[in-house]
Write a protein that holds these residues in place. Structure first.
Motif, PDB file in Angstrom:
ATOM      1  N   TYR A  15       0.832  -1.197   0.000  1.00 39.50           N
ATOM      2  CA  TYR A  15       0.000   0.000   0.000  1.00 39.50           C
ATOM      3  C   TYR A  15       0.870   1.252   0.000  1.00 39.50           C
ATOM      4  CZ  TYR A  15      -3.445   3.514   1.246  1.00 39.50           C
ATOM      5  OH  TYR A  15      -4.234   4.639   1.240  1.00 39.50           O
ATOM      6  N   THR A  16       2.025   1.194   0.615  1.00 41.00           N
ATOM      7  CA  THR A  16       2.904   2.376   0.669  1.00 41.00           C
ATOM      8  C   THR A  16       3.370   2.773  -0.722  1.00 41.00           C
ATOM      9  OG1 THR A  16       4.966   1.100   0.969  1.00 41.00           O
ATOM     10  CG2 THR A  16       3.718   1.668   2.952  1.00 41.00           C
ATOM     11  N   GLU A  17       3.427   1.819  -1.652  1.00 44.12           N
ATOM     12  CA  GLU A  17       3.852   2.082  -3.032  1.00 44.12           C
ATOM     13  C   GLU A  17       2.677   2.417  -3.951  1.00 44.12           C
ATOM     14  OE1 GLU A  17       7.372  -1.355  -2.817  1.00 44.12           O
ATOM     15  OE2 GLU A  17       5.554  -1.686  -3.974  1.00 44.12           O
ATOM     16  N   GLN A  18       1.520   1.837  -3.681  1.00 41.07           N
ATOM     17  CA  GLN A  18       0.416   1.887  -4.628  1.00 41.07           C
ATOM     18  C   GLN A  18      -0.818   2.632  -4.114  1.00 41.07           C
ATOM     19  OE1 GLN A  18      -0.363  -2.237  -5.648  1.00 41.07           O
ATOM     20  NE2 GLN A  18       1.684  -2.547  -6.498  1.00 41.07           N
ATOM     21  N   GLY A  19      -0.896   2.845  -2.802  1.00 40.17           N
ATOM     22  CA  GLY A  19      -2.110   3.396  -2.207  1.00 40.17           C
ATOM     23  C   GLY A  19      -2.541   4.729  -2.791  1.00 40.17           C
ATOM     24  N   SER A  20      -1.596   5.618  -3.047  1.00 43.68           N
ATOM     25  CA  SER A  20      -1.932   6.937  -3.562  1.00 43.68           C
ATOM     26  C   SER A  20      -2.588   6.849  -4.933  1.00 43.68           C
ATOM     27  CB  SER A  20      -0.676   7.815  -3.632  1.00 43.68           C
ATOM     28  OG  SER A  20      -0.993   9.088  -4.167  1.00 43.68           O
ATOM     29  N   ALA A  21      -2.072   5.970  -5.793  1.00 47.49           N
ATOM     30  CA  ALA A  21      -2.649   5.818  -7.137  1.00 47.49           C
ATOM     31  C   ALA A  21      -4.043   5.194  -7.077  1.00 47.49           C
ATOM     32  CB  ALA A  21      -1.719   4.981  -8.013  1.00 47.49           C
ATOM     33  N   PHE A  22      -4.263   4.281  -6.145  1.00 42.33           N
ATOM     34  CA  PHE A  22      -5.617   3.734  -5.968  1.00 42.33           C
ATOM     35  C   PHE A  22      -6.568   4.831  -5.490  1.00 42.33           C
ATOM     36  CE2 PHE A  22      -3.456  -0.506  -5.419  1.00 42.33           C
ATOM     37  CZ  PHE A  22      -4.028  -1.091  -6.540  1.00 42.33           C
ATOM     38  N   TYR A  23      -6.094   5.647  -4.566  1.00 40.51           N
ATOM     39  CA  TYR A  23      -6.914   6.717  -4.005  1.00 40.51           C
ATOM     40  C   TYR A  23      -7.343   7.710  -5.084  1.00 40.51           C
ATOM     41  CZ  TYR A  23      -8.287  10.323  -0.593  1.00 40.51           C
ATOM     42  OH  TYR A  23      -8.978  11.245   0.157  1.00 40.51           O
ATOM     43  N   HIS A  24      -6.448   7.943  -6.051  1.00 45.76           N
ATOM     44  CA  HIS A  24      -6.726   8.910  -7.116  1.00 45.76           C
ATOM     45  C   HIS A  24      -7.307   8.257  -8.372  1.00 45.76           C
ATOM     46  CE1 HIS A  24      -3.674  11.381  -4.827  1.00 45.76           C
ATOM     47  NE2 HIS A  24      -4.720  12.170  -4.909  1.00 45.76           N
ATOM     48  N   PHE A  25      -7.599   6.965  -8.304  1.00 43.23           N
ATOM     49  CA  PHE A  25      -8.162   6.278  -9.466  1.00 43.23           C
ATOM     50  C   PHE A  25      -9.480   6.916  -9.867  1.00 43.23           C
ATOM     51  CE2 PHE A  25     -10.807   2.884 -11.349  1.00 43.23           C
ATOM     52  CZ  PHE A  25      -9.994   2.549 -12.422  1.00 43.23           C
ATOM     53  N   LYS A  26      -9.655   7.185 -11.149  1.00 42.34           N
ATOM     54  CA  LYS A  26     -10.833   7.881 -11.654  1.00 42.34           C
ATOM     55  C   LYS A  26     -11.890   6.894 -12.150  1.00 42.34           C
ATOM     56  CE  LYS A  26      -9.647  12.247 -11.190  1.00 42.34           C
ATOM     57  NZ  LYS A  26      -8.531  12.044 -10.265  1.00 42.34           N
ATOM     58  N   ALA A  27     -13.005   6.890 -11.462  1.00 40.36           N
ATOM     59  CA  ALA A  27     -14.159   6.134 -11.958  1.00 40.36           C
ATOM     60  C   ALA A  27     -14.790   6.886 -13.126  1.00 40.36           C
ATOM     61  CB  ALA A  27     -15.175   5.938 -10.841  1.00 40.36           C
ATOM     62  N   ARG A  28     -15.405   6.149 -14.035  1.00 40.49           N
ATOM     63  CA  ARG A  28     -16.095   6.740 -15.175  1.00 40.49           C
ATOM     64  C   ARG A  28     -17.606   6.600 -14.988  1.00 40.49           C
ATOM     65  NH1 ARG A  28     -12.641   3.265 -19.625  1.00 40.49           N
ATOM     66  NH2 ARG A  28     -10.556   4.046 -19.089  1.00 40.49           N
ATOM     67  N   PRO A  29     -18.382   7.500 -15.575  1.00 36.73           N
ATOM     68  CA  PRO A  29     -19.849   7.404 -15.438  1.00 36.73           C
ATOM     69  C   PRO A  29     -20.411   6.076 -15.936  1.00 36.73           C
ATOM     70  CG  PRO A  29     -19.226   9.529 -16.356  1.00 36.73           C
ATOM     71  CD  PRO A  29     -17.973   8.700 -16.326  1.00 36.73           C
TER      72      PRO A  29
END
Length: 338
Positions: free
Chosen positions: A44-58
């Motif tokens: 999570y320390t390596e990937q958590g930020s990118a998951f947090y900012h992952f963009k859902a689409r409509p």
């Protein structure tokens, strides 16, 4: 939306050492994220930020849950309803291909991935699968064309873009005693977790928010708070088991789809647990073939409620009931009766 992901702290050293002896799939340690102390392996320390900012689409359709809550069954149901009951494609492409798991990469420790590649030396397709499941879902899904279908066990607070995106979200919840037993069995079955302890010890970790994606209660309560959101459908696994046809109609209506009685009858038969648990497209046979899944019949299991009764001792049951009552006292969340 908060642009900065929540901070994290590493699990205390003594507890980390203890757990590393029991969870052989993790080799480094764990972190606790944010004020609620969401529990994840060190990646999570390596990937958590990118998951947090992952963009859902409509146009996305998501299935969210705490692990072992009827997620796989719900995903296949949702996928078929959205795709005009395309049983042909569902019989040719695995559910994991059709409905990718966003954050599974966090559980693929590099040392475990290297071991899997060694086990599958000489088999290019199996080695490719081992590499593919270690790829972060935000990379995989960014390359997918719409409409996408996405599975995640993240709580709503760690997917801050999702509610405002316009996508459809089905959240499925299950009573914690059955969740704990099923989660224990899966933690033993997957080399990415590699749990070698007994159930009472696992229960203690689960109850004290020291298994992945915990705390369980905060997970459910965050979702329950969104149950009236127009793009969220909150379902109980127990209600789906008790009356699958009504549940199918409820989910179908939420997804804006309509089917005939004949079509619904065919879907009911397809989803019957006797057929479903033997379906190689949904029971992760591909993970068993490459060594990630060690035991057969654990990914899609009995599909029943109340199996916890054969695992819990009388004392553990009493402890569980007190824990459940304590955590439900300030909420109107009520589990359907078994």
């Amino acid at each position: 939306m908060n642009l900065n992901p929540p901070s994290y702290t590493f699990l205390e050293a003594d507890k980390t050492e203890e757990m590393l002896h029991l969870f052989k799939g993790e080799r480094t340690g764990w972190v606790q994220v944010g004020e609620k102390k969401w529990f994840f392996p060190y990646r999570y320390t390596e990937q958590g930020s990118a998951f947090y900012h992952f963009k859902a689409r409509p146009s996305d359709t998501w299935v969210l849950s705490y692990p072992r809550s009827g997620t796989t069954w719900t995903m296949e149901l949702v996928w078929l309803l959205k795709n005009n009951l395309d049983f042909n494609t569902a019989g040719k492409k695995t559910l994991a291909e059709r409905f990718p798991f966003l954050e599974f990469s966090m559980f693929n420790h590099p040392e475990v991935t290297r071991t899997l590649l060694e086990w599958n030396k000489g088999d290019v397709s199996k080695q490719q699968l081992c590499k593919e499941i270690a790829r972060p879902g935000y990379e995989v899904l960014d390359a997918f064309s719409s409409p996408r279908f996405i599975k995640s066990h993240f709580p709503f607070s760690l997917l801050p873009n999702i509610l405002d995106s316009g996508c459809k979200i089905v959240y499925v919840a299950r009573n914690p005693k059955d969740v704990a037993v099923s989660w224990y069995i899966q933690n033993k079955a997957f080399v990415t977790q590699g749990y070698i302890g007994d159930f009472p010890t696992f229960w203690n970790y689960f109850k004290n928010d020291l298994t992945a994606w915990s705390p369980y209660w905060e997970h459910l309560k965050e979702a329950w708070a969104q149950k009236d959101h127009p793009n969220v459908l909150f379902m109980f696994y127990e209600e789906m088991q008790a009356d699958l046809l009504s549940s199918i109609k409820k989910i179908s209506n939420f997804l804006g789809k309509v089917y005939s009685d004949e079509e619904l009858s065919k879907l009911l038969d397809y989803l019957d647990i006797k057929n479903f648990k033997n379906n190689p497209m949904v029971n992760s046979e591909e993970l068993q073939e490459c060594g990630v899944l060690l035991m057969n019949g654990v990914f899609v299991r009995k599909g029943k409620s109340g199996n916890w009764k054969s695992t819990f001792t009388e004392d553990l049951e009493k402890e569980a009931e007190e824990w459940i009552s304590e955590n439900l006292k300030d909420t109107d969340l009520v589990f359907p009766t078994e």
